[in-house]
Design an enzyme around this catalytic site. Structure first.
Site, PDB file in Angstrom:
ATOM      1  CG  ASP A  45     -13.053  -7.065  -0.314  1.00  0.00           C
ATOM      2  OD1 ASP A  45     -13.440  -6.586  -1.394  1.00  0.00           O
ATOM      3  OD2 ASP A  45     -13.830  -7.652   0.460  1.00  0.00           O
ATOM      4  CG  ASP A  47       2.325   2.526  -2.010  1.00  0.00           C
ATOM      5  OD1 ASP A  47       2.570   3.237  -3.001  1.00  0.00           O
ATOM      6  OD2 ASP A  47       2.575   2.890  -0.850  1.00  0.00           O
ATOM      7  CG  ASP A  87      -2.480   6.254  -0.326  1.00  0.00           C
ATOM      8  OD1 ASP A  87      -1.348   6.083  -0.791  1.00  0.00           O
ATOM      9  OD2 ASP A  87      -2.686   6.856   0.754  1.00  0.00           O
ATOM     10  CE  LYS A 129     -15.908  -3.815   1.439  1.00  0.00           C
ATOM     11  NZ  LYS A 129     -15.505  -5.219   1.319  1.00  0.00           N
ATOM     12  CE1 TYR A 145      -6.852   8.688   2.436  1.00  0.00           C
ATOM     13  CE2 TYR A 145      -5.219   9.429   0.867  1.00  0.00           C
ATOM     14  CZ  TYR A 145      -5.753   8.439   1.659  1.00  0.00           C
ATOM     15  OH  TYR A 145      -5.190   7.190   1.668  1.00  0.00           O
TER      16      TYR A 145
END
Ligand code: NAD
Length: 354
Positions: free
Chosen positions: A218, A246, A242, A186, A136
């Site tokens: 994943d 959620d 992020d 990852k 980000y």
């Protein structure tokens, strides 16, 4: 003497904050509070979403309890004057690099989850998300054109100190809980993830009583749905956190119940509900104040180092829900909802004397 800066903000912010501040006064009567402006409320009075006076006092107190910011009245403003800018500015100025989002399934509310009861039984996890680095913020970023082909790019970059400090927050958090960190990565594809994992492994021996496991992001997205109860503290870089936070929030099924903390070094922290300013129900005594009351519990635990007081607040919330009291967002079928004010009063009654 600890002082807490209280920023009610907009919409339902002032309503839920009022209940939470009264809970704080009940369990920690020696803690002083002062109130400031942020978001739309600050824009109306001072023409900026984060007035210098608020920032100065946030630095002086170091601990902030916030309601919510934003609303349709200010939607038309240009980006850098929007109420949300006030909140982003505050997180940045206080250097709050770790975002903590617990996602417990409260037994009395288990039926609010979109998952089958057997998938949510015993779920009590917390996501520790790196908040000020990663893709980000990484440079270079932008768009260009190479050989007549347009393209866009971001950079996922982490420095060793950035990974060390967020890893320590995760291990410390796990140390206060069930002593297990799941590191989300990852590394099979990303060099930056492999580097991140090495640093996390390097930090782990500082916390010998905490177990470390690694999980590909994943696969994490899948296992979280199948077996969320197996996780305790979930450590994520900014991008993965992020999304995973959620997903974890959705498993609990109740937005009005979820607190959060953004913390930095030296005990600095911003504590706020995950939900927004809910303009559709503002001013109607219809908001659920429990996410903000549970944010006070996080403040007590993380900023004031009073885990016993935090546990009292959580137990009081659990007791009120177990007795069947529900605000409108939680009520099902023929359950009769109570208002914001009454919910706050019931939590304080469950706390008993100070
Ligand atoms: P929201 O979280 O405010 O509301 C989403 C839905 O959930 C609404 O139907 C609302 O009534 C309900 N809801 C939210 N909190 C509730 C509570 N405590 N009790 C009962 N019901 C509750 O999200 P939104 O509608 O997308 O955004 C509204 C405004 O809030 C926007 O201006 C947005 O930018 C802002 N916002 C602020 C924050 C923040 O301050 N951290 C976070 C998200 C959104």
């Amino acid at each position: 003497m600890t002082r807490v800066l209280v920023l009610p903000g907009d919409g339902i912010g002032p309503e839920v904050i009022r209940e939470a501040v009264e809970v704080l006064a009940r369990v920690a009567p020696d803690v002083e509070t002062e109130t400031g402006l942020i978001g739309g409320a600050a824009l109306d009075e001072t023409d900026v979403p984060l007035p210098p006076d608020t920032l100065e006092r946030a630095h002086a107190c170091g601990v902030v309890l916030l309601g919510a910011v934003g609303g349709p009245r200010w939607d038309g403003l240009e980006q850098d004057r929007k109420p949300e800018r006030g909140l982003l500015g505050l997180r940045k100025e206080l250097e709050l690099y770790a975002n903590l989002r617990p996602a417990p399934v409260i037994p009395a509310l288990a039926d609010a989850s979109p998952l089958r009861p057997e998938c949510v039984e015993g779920v009590d996890l917390i996501v520790v998300r790196e908040l000020t680095g990663g893709i980000y913020y990484g440079e270079p970023r932008g768009r260009d054109e190479v050989g007549g082909v347009r393209r866009a790019f971001n950079t996922m970059v982490y420095t060793e100190p950035e990974v060390r400090r967020i890893a320590r927050v995760a291990f410390e958090t796990a140390g206060r809980r069930r002593k297990k960190v799941t590191n989300v990565h990852k590394a099979n594809v990303l060099d930056v993830s492999a580097f991140w994992n090495e640093i996390v492994e390097d930090v782990a021996p500082e916390f010998p009583d905490v177990t470390l496991e690694h999980q590909l992001v994943d696969s994490m997205a899948m296992v979280l749905l199948r077996d969320a109860a197996s996780f305790d503290t979930v450590l994520c870089p900014n991008l993965f956190g992020d999304i995973i936070s959620d997903e974890a929030a959705m498993i609990t099924g109740s937005l009005g119940m979820l607190p959060s903390a953004s913390v930095g070094d030296g005990g600095r922290g911003l504590f706020e509900p995950v939900h927004g300013s809910a303009p559709d129900i503002a001013g109607r005594d219809a908001a659920n104040p429990l996410a903000t009351i549970l944010s006070v519990a996080m403040l007590l635990e993380h900023a004031l180092e009073r885990p016993d007081a935090a546990a009292r607040v959580r137990a009081a919330v659990d007791a009120v829900l177990a007795d069947g009291w529900r605000t409108a967002d939680l009520a099902r079928g023929d359950e009769k909802p109570i208002g914001t004010r009454e919910m706050g009063e019931r939590v304080r009654a469950a706390l008993g004397g100070s």
